[in-house]
Design a protein around this motif. Structure first.
Motif, PDB file in Angstrom:
ATOM      1  N   ALA A  32       0.820  -1.225   0.000  1.00 27.41           N
ATOM      2  CA  ALA A  32       0.000   0.000   0.000  1.00 27.41           C
ATOM      3  C   ALA A  32       0.845   1.262   0.000  1.00 27.41           C
ATOM      4  O   ALA A  32       0.614   2.174  -0.798  1.00 27.41           O
ATOM      5  CB  ALA A  32      -0.938  -0.018   1.185  1.00 27.41           C
ATOM      6  N   PRO A  33       1.841   1.413   0.812  1.00 21.56           N
ATOM      7  CA  PRO A  33       2.673   2.637   0.773  1.00 21.56           C
ATOM      8  C   PRO A  33       3.336   2.836  -0.559  1.00 21.56           C
ATOM      9  O   PRO A  33       3.494   3.967  -1.032  1.00 21.56           O
ATOM     10  CB  PRO A  33       3.685   2.394   1.875  1.00 21.56           C
ATOM     11  N   SER A  34       3.681   1.795  -1.217  1.00 23.08           N
ATOM     12  CA  SER A  34       4.346   1.945  -2.509  1.00 23.08           C
ATOM     13  C   SER A  34       3.402   2.569  -3.522  1.00 23.08           C
ATOM     14  O   SER A  34       3.786   3.442  -4.294  1.00 23.08           O
ATOM     15  CB  SER A  34       4.836   0.576  -2.985  1.00 23.08           C
ATOM     16  N   ARG A  35       2.181   2.212  -3.525  1.00 25.54           N
ATOM     17  CA  ARG A  35       1.220   2.794  -4.459  1.00 25.54           C
ATOM     18  C   ARG A  35       0.910   4.266  -4.123  1.00 25.54           C
ATOM     19  O   ARG A  35       0.752   5.108  -5.018  1.00 25.54           O
ATOM     20  CB  ARG A  35      -0.058   1.955  -4.459  1.00 25.54           C
ATOM     21  N   VAL A  76       1.492  10.173  -5.238  1.00 27.56           N
ATOM     22  CA  VAL A  76       2.041  11.486  -4.860  1.00 27.56           C
ATOM     23  C   VAL A  76       3.073  11.940  -5.864  1.00 27.56           C
ATOM     24  O   VAL A  76       3.137  13.105  -6.264  1.00 27.56           O
ATOM     25  CB  VAL A  76       2.629  11.407  -3.440  1.00 27.56           C
ATOM     26  N   ARG A  77       3.914  10.985  -6.279  1.00 26.08           N
ATOM     27  CA  ARG A  77       4.964  11.357  -7.224  1.00 26.08           C
ATOM     28  C   ARG A  77       4.377  11.809  -8.553  1.00 26.08           C
ATOM     29  O   ARG A  77       4.844  12.773  -9.158  1.00 26.08           O
ATOM     30  CB  ARG A  77       5.896  10.159  -7.428  1.00 26.08           C
ATOM     31  N   ARG A  78       3.324  11.067  -8.958  1.00 31.91           N
ATOM     32  CA  ARG A  78       2.707  11.483 -10.215  1.00 31.91           C
ATOM     33  C   ARG A  78       2.028  12.851 -10.095  1.00 31.91           C
ATOM     34  O   ARG A  78       2.091  13.687 -11.004  1.00 31.91           O
ATOM     35  CB  ARG A  78       1.678  10.438 -10.646  1.00 31.91           C
ATOM     36  N   THR A  79       1.341  13.088  -8.909  1.00 35.41           N
ATOM     37  CA  THR A  79       0.690  14.393  -8.696  1.00 35.41           C
ATOM     38  C   THR A  79       1.715  15.512  -8.659  1.00 35.41           C
ATOM     39  O   THR A  79       1.527  16.591  -9.228  1.00 35.41           O
ATOM     40  CB  THR A  79      -0.116  14.383  -7.396  1.00 35.41           C
ATOM     41  N   ALA A  80       2.817  15.258  -7.971  1.00 33.44           N
ATOM     42  CA  ALA A  80       3.869  16.272  -7.884  1.00 33.44           C
ATOM     43  C   ALA A  80       4.451  16.551  -9.250  1.00 33.44           C
ATOM     44  O   ALA A  80       4.740  17.701  -9.609  1.00 33.44           O
ATOM     45  CB  ALA A  80       4.958  15.819  -6.919  1.00 33.44           C
ATOM     46  N   ALA A  81       4.585  15.493 -10.015  1.00 30.31           N
ATOM     47  CA  ALA A  81       5.140  15.679 -11.352  1.00 30.31           C
ATOM     48  C   ALA A  81       4.204  16.513 -12.210  1.00 30.31           C
ATOM     49  O   ALA A  81       4.630  17.398 -12.966  1.00 30.31           O
ATOM     50  CB  ALA A  81       5.403  14.324 -11.994  1.00 30.31           C
ATOM     51  N   ALA A  82       2.880  16.209 -12.080  1.00 30.94           N
ATOM     52  CA  ALA A  82       1.909  16.994 -12.850  1.00 30.94           C
ATOM     53  C   ALA A  82       1.904  18.447 -12.416  1.00 30.94           C
ATOM     54  O   ALA A  82       1.860  19.377 -13.240  1.00 30.94           O
ATOM     55  CB  ALA A  82       0.519  16.384 -12.690  1.00 30.94           C
ATOM     56  N   GLY A  83       1.965  18.665 -11.058  1.00 30.65           N
ATOM     57  CA  GLY A  83       1.995  20.046 -10.570  1.00 30.65           C
ATOM     58  C   GLY A  83       3.231  20.774 -11.039  1.00 30.65           C
ATOM     59  O   GLY A  83       3.178  21.957 -11.407  1.00 30.65           O
TER      60      GLY A  83
END
Length: 695
Positions: free
Chosen positions: A17-20, A25-32
């Motif tokens: 679960a933490p890995s997902r 978060v990483r994808r959201t941060a990347a999009a931001g």
């Protein structure tokens, strides 16, 4: 041991679960980050390009707010051309524009030349090389209600055409909905302000003004020069001021110094002082000098009713408080109008529905001739001679009746002396009166004047200009006026006055017309005069009666004054014709009776004087004297028929003996008395009444 038992597939490892979540978060941060990079790139791109796509939007938005077309291009540029426009949003907010053009409002009148170079018809303003800077924090503070601070406003050149029609429509006025609330002027503070060159062409029909002005301004001040024509007269204006920045900041407390020179025709105004609001002319304190050919020329452009006068020069001080609708205050230190010297303190309220003028007019001396132009008398001697060349002297120039309805006034008049003219040895001194002007009705009442030692003149004068013709009323009374002090009676050294005594009487008159001549031509009323405690020159009386012997004797031994037993005049005026009901002078020596008529309509004289001696005279022609002609050219002659009746018998008797020729010229007199004079006055008055009733 259960080593062979298989693991439960439903049991997951703890790290799944933490890995997902980390991946999310990483994808959201990347999009931001991508969005931030894109926004930064867009901002950088916009800053680099200067946000040109906002120019079109701002043109539409500002045009809607102003109610007329606004464009960031030259007026003559074709539609859709690229604007020379650059906006910077990073750091201080900065707008740079090569051009700003503002069109005339819809329905504006066709442009009239001249117009500044580069400003075609249909456009009000064209500005070049604009540079506007302000900080974001100042803009946010303004949104919170604080004054708007602008770091810099710079303009390279402005060309404008200001045009106003006779109906009040002006191309510089912004349209506002009738139900829109009035908004106070926003408080603005500017750090740096400059305009290298400005030119404005003005065509103002209500003011009859056409002018071309050149100006410049910066933090140190304003310089303006203008030339043109005002009411068909040459116009020249020069204005220099201190820094204009306090004028831009609403509610500024610091006044700005200025110096003004204005020349319009022959009228010259110079003023130097300080003012807080230049456009509203509030918070004003200035000294001034003003000169010109007539006060009326000054009042016309201001909408004020001032009298037509001789040439003048005035100096004083003008004050106005900073508050809205504050009245104007004029401290007139000195005004020279012709030979007159006046001063006063006045208050002008222009906030009322009609301008209201109040105050006190004072004067060391007022010469009546200097106010002659107000009733149509030319100010210059050459003009007066030309006006009298047709044989008429009563002014026939029409009054400017509409000007009396421009304002209302209530003034106290206090003159040290009123000079009536060269025929009078002493002035009226002092004179007090109240002057009122209310809806085109002018009145001078509470008139009280002193003449010489103990003489008084009181009464009122009125002029109603509400109709096509003015209506004039006069009610004056004189009491105890000393003729020997008042009238100029030039005689040889040691000789007494031609006539002396106390003059009393009253004048009641009314008329209507559009000039002084018309008022008098239609006059109805009565003039009654009488002299008490009087004396009259015997030489003048004998000369009037053609008494040769006594006149020669007086020339040899000297003239003497005869007491006046009675001297009265009662003139009835109807339709401009004055007819003596009674006009006589009686002394112990002779009785003089005058009858006939004087027409104020035609200025014709038709008077006859008869002299009846009371004493014996050895050589008297005693023939009536006729006064004919006009007021401008009176003609005095002897009644030839009466003269022949005396001389013909004398000539026939001379054929018999020379001494007998004197017999017809002997005049035994009638031995008159006081009672005879009074009875004659009553008989003459009754006879005049009968003649009037017969007509």
């Amino acid at each position: 041991m259960n080593d062979g038992i298989a693991a439960d597939p439903a049991v997951r490892t703890p790290t799944a679960a933490p890995s997902r979540r980390f991946l999310l978060v990483r994808r959201t941060a990347a999009a931001g980050a991508a969005l931030l990079v894109a926004a930064a790139a867009a901002l950088a791109w916009g800053e680099w390009r200067g946000w040109p796509w906002l120019a079109g939007w701002s043109e539409g938005w500002l045009s809607g707010r102003l109610g007329r077309e606004l464009r960031w291009r030259p007026p003559e540029a074709p539609s859709g051309s690229a604007p020379g426009w650059r906006l910077s949003l990073i750091g201080p907010l900065r707008l740079q524009a090569a051009d700003l053009a503002v069109a005339d409002p819809a329905g504006a009148a066709a442009a009239r030349p001249p117009a500044p170079e580069g400003l075609p018809a249909g456009w009000t303003l064209h500005a070049r090389d604009l540079d506007l800077r302000l900080r974001w924090r100042d803009l946010l503070a303004w949104r919170r209600g604080e004054p708007l601070r602008i770091e810099q406003v710079g303009i390279g050149r402005i060309a404008a055409r200001l045009q106003r029609e006779a109906d009040g429509r002006a191309n510089w006025l912004l349209e506002r909905a009738a139900d829109a609330p009035a908004r106070p002027r926003p408080a603005v503070q500017i750090g740096t302000l400059w305009l290298r060159e400005g030119r404005v062409a003005i065509d103002d029909r209500p003011l009859a003004l056409q002018a071309d002005a050149m100006f410049s301004l910066d933090d140190r001040g304003v310089k303006l020069r203008s030339g043109g024509r005002w009411r068909q007269q040459p116009l020249s204006l020069a204005l220099e001021t201190g820094s204009p920045l306090p004028w831009i900041a609403a509610g500024a407390a610091a006044p700005v110094g200025f110096a003004l020179s204005l020349e319009a025709g022959a009228t010259l105004l110079r003023a130097q002082g300080r003012v807080r609001d230049l456009l509203g002319l509030r918070g004003l304190d200035t000294g001034f000098t003003l000169s010109g050919p007539s006060l009326a020329r000054v009042g016309e452009p201001l909408g004020l009713t001032l009298p037509t006068t001789a040439s003048f020069r005035a100096q004083g001080r003008i004050l106005r408080e900073p508050a809205e609708a504050s009245p104007w205050r004029l401290q007139l230190a000195q005004a020279r109008i012709g030979r007159s010297e006046l001063s006063g303190d006045f208050v002008l309220d222009t906030a009322a529905a009609r301008p209201q003028l109040g105050g006190t007019l004072r004067g060391r001396a007022l010469w009546l001739a200097d106010l002659g132009p107000a009733i149509g008398v030319p100010a210059q001697a050459a003009e007066r001679q030309a006006a009298a060349s047709d044989g008429r002297i009563l002014p026939d120039r029409r009054f400017d009746l509409p000007s009396l309805d421009r304002m209302d006034a209530a003034l106290t008049v206090s003159l040290d002396r009123l000079e009536l003219g060269e025929a009078f040895a002493r002035p009226i001194a002092p004179l007090q009166a109240r002057l009122r002007l209310q809806h085109a009705v002018l009145s001078i009442d509470e008139l009280a004047a002193r003449v010489g030692s103990g003489g008084q003149i009181t009464g009122s004068i009125g002029l109603d200009a509400r109709g096509a013709q003015a209506r004039w009323t006069t009610a004056l009374r004189a009491t105890g006026v000393p003729l020997e002090d008042w009238l100029r009676q030039t005689r040889a050294s040691g000789a007494g006055p031609w006539i002396s005594g106390r003059l009393s009487g009253d004048l009641l008159m009314k008329g209507q017309g559009r000039s002084t001549a018309e008022l008098l031509a239609s006059a109805d009323g009565r003039l009654r005069l009488g002299i008490t405690q009087g004396r009259m020159s015997q030489l003048a009386l004998e000369a009037a009666g053609i008494d040769v012997a006594q006149a020669l004797g007086l020339l040899l031994v000297g003239d003497r004054g005869l007491p006046l037993r009675c001297a009265v005049a009662d003139l009835q005026v109807r339709d401009g014709t004055a007819t003596p009901r009674v006009m006589l002078v009686d002394t112990p020596d002779s009785l003089v009776v005058v009858d006939g008529a004087l027409s104020l309509a035609t200025e014709q004289l038709m008077l006859r004087a008869r002299v009846r001696p009371h004493d014996f005279s050895p050589l008297s022609l005693r023939t009536p004297i006729d006064v004919r002609g006009t007021l401008a050219r009176p003609k005095v002659s002897l009644d030839t028929r009466g003269l022949v009746q005396r001389l013909l018998p004398s000539a026939l008797l001379a054929l018999v003996t020379p001494a007998a020729a004197l017999l017809p010229l002997l005049d035994p007199g009638d031995g008159g008395s006081d009672a005879g004079c009074r009875d004659l006055a009553l008989r003459l008055s009754a006879a005049s009444d009968r003649r009037g009733a017969g007509r």
